[in-house]
Scaffold this active site. Structure first.
Site, PDB file in Angstrom:
ATOM      1  N   SER A 136     -25.953  22.179 -26.148  1.00 55.74           N
ATOM      2  CA  SER A 136     -25.320  22.617 -27.389  1.00 55.74           C
ATOM      3  C   SER A 136     -24.384  21.534 -27.893  1.00 55.74           C
ATOM      4  O   SER A 136     -23.724  20.854 -27.113  1.00 55.74           O
ATOM      5  CB  SER A 136     -24.534  23.914 -27.177  1.00 55.74           C
ATOM      6  OG  SER A 136     -23.940  24.321 -28.401  1.00 55.74           O
ATOM      7  N   LYS A 208     -27.421  30.019 -23.011  1.00 57.70           N
ATOM      8  CA  LYS A 208     -27.426  29.291 -24.291  1.00 57.70           C
ATOM      9  C   LYS A 208     -27.907  30.196 -25.425  1.00 57.70           C
ATOM     10  O   LYS A 208     -27.403  30.125 -26.559  1.00 57.70           O
ATOM     11  CB  LYS A 208     -28.332  28.062 -24.187  1.00 57.70           C
ATOM     12  CG  LYS A 208     -28.592  27.306 -25.505  1.00 57.70           C
ATOM     13  CD  LYS A 208     -27.323  26.809 -26.157  1.00 57.70           C
ATOM     14  CE  LYS A 208     -27.563  25.716 -27.180  1.00 57.70           C
ATOM     15  NZ  LYS A 208     -28.658  25.910 -28.120  1.00 57.70           N
TER      16      LYS A 208
END
Length: 506
Positions: A136, A208
């Site tokens: 990310s 995630k």
């Protein structure tokens, strides 16, 4: 083994791949890169040359999978940055054909669905070690320090850990604030790395996925606050940008608030109008928010604000229909807020966003908790919050408080029950309620802010109307019910068609 061989093989030199490669090179790793698109490899070499100046080349490229394996030290560490789905399997198969061995590691860094990763680990067992790392932070994060969520084989993690710790974002241990430096060749080495082993294969991509679901809701709620200020307060984009900058100095300090201010203060280079006014109000999505909403339904964990954020994007795409509806459907007359009340309303919106944000994270962490229980994962929620403090899209000062909450109680059943967050909502909920009520009375949609409030009120209700609902189900479908005066596992049914409607135990 030749000293001239590369440390890491890297497949995929698109935007994310190129930046991860240069990040690895900055941190002293020799990388050999391969991509089917040679223009991407040329762009990578040009960027490396531009950044390193007179220093020796840090990156090599190759023309085939066989050449890639020949140029990388064995046992091989091969990192993939390719589109999720079939391309991952295609690359793995081609690497096996090229001579990959059972002790070689292949790391998928794409946005793969977590269940696909579980299946791949089974499929390639004994042929290669399939490992995953969710990334990310976007393009800049990949280049100068992303948040990394690795999962899979423990032996593979022992080999990958120093690499991921080196290239990940860093946080000051004392303050919890990101340590950022955006200088090629001068990576941040001090501070705590935002990379930690999540658990068995698939768990990293699941975490995630939830991160992205929270991101959807966070973005939507910021947009709702913007909408209220724009409509009810008649504020210009530049004025709202200043409000967001002020908010960014307090508990709402975050990357998303910061970039929202940047977007709102930017003028369109063509028309010199505020950029936000020339952007079509049709939002895109790549699926991870949807995956989160679907998973919450499958697991049976309420995440209404995340789902509402997904629905809001879907509704935004129906621009033509909304334009027609705007001409036909009636709503309340918008009441403009008087100038002397503006600061009060802005404070109400601030507190609404803060309280709703707490609820969104409570939903996300609860979802991870229930999924972990179902999958047999042992997730460290304090550590997950810590690795989200820098590098990722939802990075925020707020995450330190979440990490502290799980440090106080690693078995915390829900974030809302932590004393700190309980008090925060108690102190600010009056403004939250007023903000949602005012927006509703003015016909301004606030689906995420209001769903978070409904979630909070339902969560704190000892009694919900599900008793009537269960009675309805028993009436039309004989679905049975439990009684408050008997053990829950005992089930009852009303003989609705008989005189006196007797209750019988099933």
């Amino acid at each position: 083994m030749s000293d001239s061989q590369c440390d890491i093989g890297f497949i995929g030199a698109g935007v994310m791949g190129k930046n991860l490669i240069l990040n690895l090179a900055d941190n002293g790793y020799r990388v050999c890169a391969f991509d089917l698109d040679h223009n991407r490899l040329n762009a990578l070499l040009e960027q490396d040359k531009k950044e390193r100046g007179d220093r020796p080349a840090r990156v090599e490229t190759c023309n085939s999978y066989t050449e890639l394996l020949a140029k990388v030290k064995a046992p091989h560490l091969i990192i993939l940055s390719v589109p999720a789905g079939a391309p991952v399997d295609d690359v793995c198969c081609k690497l096996l054909d090229a001579g990959l061995k059972a002790d070689d590691i292949v790391v998928d860094t794409g946005n793969s669905l977590w269940t696909d990763s579980v299946e791949r680990a089974k499929r390639y067992e004994g042929k290669l070690i399939f490992f995953t790392t969710a990334v990310s932070g976007g393009e800049v994060g990949a280049r100068f320090g992303p948040s990394l969520m690795p999962s899979g084989d423990r032996y593979a993690w022992s080999r990958i850990e120093p690499v991921w710790h080196a290239i990940s974002a860093k946080v000051d241990k004392a303050s919890g604030q990101p340590i950022e430096r955006f200088e090629p060749g001068n990576p941040v080495k001090e501070g705590e790395p935002c990379a930690a082993y999540i658990g068995p294969i698939g768990s990293g991509h699941y975490v995630k996925m939830v991160h992205n679901g929270i991101e959807y809701a966070d973005m939507q709620m910021i947009c709702e606050a913007y909408h209220v200020m724009r409509s009810a307060l008649a504020m210009s984009p530049a004025e709202i940008a200043e409000v967001f900058r002020e908010w960014n100095r307090g508990p709402l300090n975050s990357y998303l608030i910061n970039i929202s201010a940047e977007v709102l203060s930017t003028l369109d280079s063509v028309t010199e109008q505020p950029l936000v006014d020339v952007i079509l109000d049709r939002a895109g999505q790549k699926g991870t928010g949807l995956w989160t909403a679907i998973s919450s339904l499958e697991v049976g964990c309420p995440a209404p604000s995340i789902a509402e954020a997904v629905y809001a994007r879907s509704l935004s795409t129906r621009k033509i229909l909304r334009t027609r509806a705007a001409q036909k459907l009636k709503g309340p007359v918008l009441t403009q807020v008087a100038a002397e009340q503006r600061e009060e309303v802005i404070q109400q919106l601030h507190d609404a966003l803060y309280c709703a944000k707490i609820c969104v994270y409570a939903q996300g962490f609860d979802l991870m908790k229930l999924a972990a229980r179902e999958q047999g994962w042992q997730l460290n929620f304090s550590e997950i919050a810590r690795i989200w403090r820098a590098g990722c899209i939802i990075r925020a000062v707020f995450l330190q408080s979440i990490s502290d909450a799980y440090d106080r109680d690693s078995k915390l059943s829900n974030l809302l029950l932590d004393d700190f967050f309980t008090q925060q909502i108690a102190d600010h909920q009056a403004n939250w309620r007023q903000a949602v009520a005012s927006a509703t009375l003015n016909g301004i949609p606030v689906p995420a802010l209001s769903s978070a409030l409904s979630y909070y009120d339902a969560f704190r209700s000892e009694s919900l109307p599900a008793n009537l609902l269960q009675g309805q189900r028993d009436f039309f479908g004989a679905h049975t019910f439990s009684r408050v005066d008997q053990p829950e596992q005992r089930k009852y049914h009303v003989l609705w068609g008989e005189p006196g409607r007797p209750v019988v135990e099933i």
